[in-house]
Design an enzyme around this catalytic site. Structure first.
Site, mmCIF file in Angstrom:
data_model
loop_
_atom_site.group_PDB
_atom_site.id
_atom_site.type_symbol
_atom_site.label_atom_id
_atom_site.label_comp_id
_atom_site.label_asym_id
_atom_site.label_seq_id
_atom_site.Cartn_x
_atom_site.Cartn_y
_atom_site.Cartn_z
ATOM 1 N NE ARG A 49 0.393 7.659 -5.563
ATOM 2 C CZ ARG A 49 1.405 8.156 -6.248
ATOM 3 N NH1 ARG A 49 2.086 7.355 -7.067
ATOM 4 N NH2 ARG A 49 1.745 9.417 -6.157
ATOM 5 C CD GLU A 101 0.069 -18.703 14.467
ATOM 6 O OE1 GLU A 101 1.272 -18.872 14.209
ATOM 7 O OE2 GLU A 101 -0.333 -17.879 15.313
ATOM 8 C CG ASP A 127 5.155 8.004 -7.936
ATOM 9 O OD1 ASP A 127 5.260 9.144 -7.452
ATOM 10 O OD2 ASP A 127 4.072 7.452 -8.184
ATOM 11 N N PRO A 141 2.589 -13.039 4.623
ATOM 12 C CG PRO A 141 3.116 -13.747 6.772
ATOM 13 C CD PRO A 141 1.956 -13.418 5.889
#
Length: 251
Positions: A157, A119, A172, A92
């Site tokens: 893809r 963690e 896209d 993150p």
């Protein structure tokens, strides 16, 4: 193209390996997958891969040695292994993954993806082995596997022959062919559904008019939902005079 994944839950990756367009491409040999469980590189009866954090605090931290040995095993098996091979930690705190990164990876031999748990991951492993830290958004999950699956799908893809129509990927959202803007709405049969009709422009058969309609819808949608992408395209000089005039008319 090859992905090697370091994960405590390697079975999760059967989804991208066996199903959908990525599964078909895997069967065709367009890409390959190596799965490496850090528990296989432990030396105690409990196959321990985590321990309490120094300094105290909640949760457990993944140990450096099992992760590093798993990465080294993955590199050793690759024929293209070298210092330039990306080792990407799902985190993150990492750089936000985007379509440009997906396109860059699609042009490469692949990467090693490291899926953390608990963690966090011992920082010494990150300093010794990780070349990139990547996030798929401003939220936290219980592990990096779902993020790694998302990255793999977005990259695979884009490989030649994976999609039935190569133009599909060019249309896209975020693609450079759309100057990084959001895609326009799509419609299919029937022409009438619950009192709603397909826009007349798409039924006209006039390719130039259809192209203009799609571009304007892309501009409208992007201005409403992601105005930051409009500004990015403007700074990069990717908006035409017609685009700017239309945006000005939108107010």
């Amino acid at each position: 193209m090859r992905f090697d994944v370091i994960s405590l839950f390697p079975d999760m990756f059967s989804v991208v390996r066996d199903l959908g367009v990525t599964g078909r491409a895997h069967k065709q040999g367009r890409w390959s997958l190596g799965l490496w469980n850090p528990r296989d590189y432990t030396h105690d009866v409990h196959r321990t891969v985590d321990d309490r954090p120094y300094g105290g605090g909640p949760g457990m931290v993944m140990m450096a040695e099992p992760l590093e040995q798993a990465v080294q095993a993955a590199k050793t098996e690759r024929t293209d292994a070298d210092a330039a091979l990306p080792v990407i930690l799902m985190s993150p705190t990492g750089q936000r993954f985007d379509q440009a990164m997906a396109q860059e990876l699609a042009l490469s031999p692949g990467a090693v993806l490291v899926c953390g748990r608990y963690e966090g991951v011992d920082q010494r492993f990150i300093k010794r082995c990780v070349t990139h830290e990547v996030s798929i958004g401003d939220f936290v999950m219980s592990g990096g596997e779902i993020a790694a699956l998302a990255i793999m799908d977005s990259v695979l893809r884009l490989l030649p022959g994976v999609l039935n129509d190569a133009e599909s990927a060019r249309q896209d959202s975020f693609n450079e062919a759309l100057t990084g803007l959001l895609d326009s709405p799509h419609y299919t049969r029937p022409e009438q559904y619950q009192g709603m009709t397909v826009p007349a422009e798409l039924l006209s058969g006039h390719h130039a008019n259809i192209s203009v309609w799609r571009r304007r819808q892309s501009l409208i949608l992007t201005a409403q939902r992601r105005p930051d992408l409009i500004e990015s395209a403007r700074r990069a000089g990717l908006l035409s005079k017609a685009d700017e005039k239309f945006l000005a008319e939108l107010g």
